[in-house]
Design an enzyme around this catalytic site. Structure first.
Site, PDB file in Angstrom:
ATOM      1  N   SER A 183      -8.366 -10.180  -2.311  1.00  0.00           N
ATOM      2  CA  SER A 183      -8.905  -8.911  -2.768  1.00  0.00           C
ATOM      3  C   SER A 183     -10.040  -8.460  -1.858  1.00  0.00           C
ATOM      4  CB  SER A 183      -9.422  -9.041  -4.205  1.00  0.00           C
ATOM      5  OG  SER A 183     -10.299  -7.980  -4.533  1.00  0.00           O
ATOM      6  N   LYS A 202      -6.151   4.093  -5.790  1.00  0.00           N
ATOM      7  CA  LYS A 202      -6.898   3.674  -6.977  1.00  0.00           C
ATOM      8  C   LYS A 202      -8.368   4.040  -6.782  1.00  0.00           C
ATOM      9  CE  LYS A 202      -3.741  -0.152  -8.018  1.00  0.00           C
ATOM     10  NZ  LYS A 202      -3.582  -1.608  -8.206  1.00  0.00           N
ATOM     11  N   THR A 253      -7.614  -8.809  -9.073  1.00  0.00           N
ATOM     12  CA  THR A 253      -8.563  -8.297  -8.088  1.00  0.00           C
ATOM     13  C   THR A 253      -9.890  -9.045  -8.130  1.00  0.00           C
ATOM     14  OG1 THR A 253      -7.540  -6.135  -8.430  1.00  0.00           O
ATOM     15  CG2 THR A 253      -9.563  -6.175  -7.163  1.00  0.00           C
ATOM     16  N   TYR A 274      -1.703  -5.055   9.706  1.00  0.00           N
ATOM     17  CA  TYR A 274      -2.038  -5.144   8.292  1.00  0.00           C
ATOM     18  C   TYR A 274      -1.351  -6.302   7.569  1.00  0.00           C
ATOM     19  CZ  TYR A 274      -4.204  -0.595   8.917  1.00  0.00           C
ATOM     20  OH  TYR A 274      -5.004   0.427   9.352  1.00  0.00           O
ATOM     21  N   ASN A 287     -12.100  -6.044  -2.326  1.00  0.00           N
ATOM     22  CA  ASN A 287     -13.300  -5.752  -3.099  1.00  0.00           C
ATOM     23  C   ASN A 287     -14.068  -7.024  -3.441  1.00  0.00           C
ATOM     24  OD1 ASN A 287     -13.305  -2.685  -3.869  1.00  0.00           O
ATOM     25  ND2 ASN A 287     -11.176  -3.355  -4.036  1.00  0.00           N
ATOM     26  N   TRP A 334      -1.077  -1.986   1.494  1.00  0.00           N
ATOM     27  CA  TRP A 334      -0.325  -1.708   0.267  1.00  0.00           C
ATOM     28  C   TRP A 334       0.810  -0.731   0.531  1.00  0.00           C
ATOM     29  CZ3 TRP A 334       2.238  -3.009  -3.415  1.00  0.00           C
ATOM     30  CH2 TRP A 334       2.372  -2.383  -4.651  1.00  0.00           C
ATOM     31  N   LYS A 383     -11.417  -1.485 -11.888  1.00  0.00           N
ATOM     32  CA  LYS A 383     -11.312  -2.912 -11.557  1.00  0.00           C
ATOM     33  C   LYS A 383     -11.868  -3.212 -10.167  1.00  0.00           C
ATOM     34  CE  LYS A 383      -7.673  -2.445  -8.641  1.00  0.00           C
ATOM     35  NZ  LYS A 383      -7.426  -3.034  -7.313  1.00  0.00           N
ATOM     36  N   ARG A 395      -0.526   6.896  11.015  1.00  0.00           N
ATOM     37  CA  ARG A 395      -1.423   7.761  11.784  1.00  0.00           C
ATOM     38  C   ARG A 395      -1.355   7.441  13.275  1.00  0.00           C
ATOM     39  NH1 ARG A 395      -6.487   6.721  13.333  1.00  0.00           N
ATOM     40  NH2 ARG A 395      -6.585   4.899  11.965  1.00  0.00           N
ATOM     41  N   ARG A 396      -1.264   6.149  13.609  1.00  0.00           N
ATOM     42  CA  ARG A 396      -1.217   5.734  15.012  1.00  0.00           C
ATOM     43  C   ARG A 396       0.232   5.496  15.438  1.00  0.00           C
ATOM     44  NH1 ARG A 396      -4.296   0.560  15.489  1.00  0.00           N
ATOM     45  NH2 ARG A 396      -3.926   0.330  13.234  1.00  0.00           N
TER      46      ARG A 396
END
Length: 341
Positions: A261, A113, A255, A56, A263, A19, A198, A39-40
């Site tokens: 998604s 979120k 979502t 990603y 989740n 995201w 959500k 970070r990397r």
């Protein structure tokens, strides 16, 4: 004159996950100069040199205006807006490291979120506490934000929420382009609760899919999940209309319904009988936000006396070893009641 740029041109995105990368692309396509922090160093180098982030968002080309570094101080230098794009449960630790590097007049924007474990704070409250700013100055971006679709420039909309309407408008202008349409809202509480809740409801929809259940079940879970988040929102002073909008039902439907998604797919693995550890391994070692948020949202609801049976069921499945089928049976066996109570 406000103490921030109303015409934001230089934006830093802290975080190079799906995201964060997609939102950096949105900003770049809107004509903004974007520096990402990763970070990397190998991720930063790929973004900087090849304008891709294959870890990603494979096959997505980032605009030339987007660059990256693994040096947080370099990333933040001269930023007019700082976008926080790290997972909700790691936001506090990361921002504590970055706090002294934040430009004094930069608009702070949260993409996270969730509700923080332990403190039960919303993300804007965490940002305000650690960055030492007024909570009314923190901007929140929410809505149906499936990163892969947005990165593919598919038409999408979002909510840019802040009690300070001028700050919201500044970020709205900065991220508006031909495929991404942001709307403003002053109800941060409602937008953040919608974005956090959500994820938990999407877990339940994934579990239902894993159990082989169909559309009626999905519609029931989505609708009763919406009722849960609206009850919690009402207790905390949110605007009921927010839950009928993009940050509420819009984000919830996306979502809960999409195989993109995390989740939902995580919940589907649990519904098929995998353990939490097996589902995490299949997700590349990442835990879906809803797995952690179900516990913090449940604790928040309990502290306020708000009934959230779906959220409670997801906590018990994820953290107490309850079988998803048993949790479903218990939900159906609850005492009968009026729909709106």
């Amino acid at each position: 004159m406000p103490g921030f740029a109303t015409d934001v041109q230089r934006v830093t995105v802290l975080g190079a996950g799906s995201w964060g990368t997609a939102f950096a692309k949105v900003l770049g396509d809107a004509g903004r100069d974007v520096t990402m922090w990763a970070r990397r160093e190998e991720v930063a180098a790929e973004i900087r040199d090849r304008h891709t982030n294959g870890s990603y968002l494979p096959d997505v080309r980032l605009p030339e205006r987007v660059t990256a570094t693994s040096d947080a101080a370099a990333a933040l230098a001269g930023a007019q807006a700082v976008v926080l794009a790290v997972p909700s449960q790691s936001l506090r630790a990361n921002l504590s490291v970055w706090r002294e590097l934040l430009p004094a007049d930069a608009i702070l924007v949260s993409l996270a979120k969730g509700v923080e474990l332990g403190t039960l704070k919303r993300m804007s409250e965490v940002v305000a506490e650690i960055a030492r700013v007024d909570v009314g100055e923190v901007v929140v971006v929410s809505g149906p934000n499936l990163a892969r679709e947005i990165a593919a420039a598919q038409p999408s909309a979002a909510v840019v929420a802040c009690p300070d309407h001028e700050r919201a408008v500044a970020i709205q202008r900065a991220c508006s382009n031909g495929y991404f349409r942001p709307y403003t809202n002053t109800d941060v509480v409602g937008c953040e609760l919608g974005g956090a809740c959500k994820n938990v409801i999407a877990l339940s929809c994934g579990m239902a899919a894993g159990l082989g259940l169909g559309t009626n079940t999905m519609a029931t879970l989505i609708t009763r999940g919406l009722a849960e988040m609206a009850r919690l929102g009402a207790k905390l002073g949110a605007d009921p209309l927010t839950f009928a909008g993009l940050a509420g039902v819009g984000d919830l439907v996306a979502t809960c319904s999409s195989p993109l998604s995390r989740n939902r797919t995580f919940g589907e693995r649990l519904g098929r009988g995998e353990t939490l550890e097996q589902a995490q391994a299949a997700a590349g070692g990442q835990v879906a936000e809803g797995v952690m948020s179900c516990s913090s949202i449940r604790a928040l609801a309990q502290s306020l006396g708000v009934d959230m049976p779906l959220t409670d069921a997801m906590h018990r499945v994820c953290h107490e070893g309850v079988d998803p089928r048993q949790a479903g049976t218990e939900l159906l066996g609850r005492s009968q009641k009026h729909e709106w109570y």
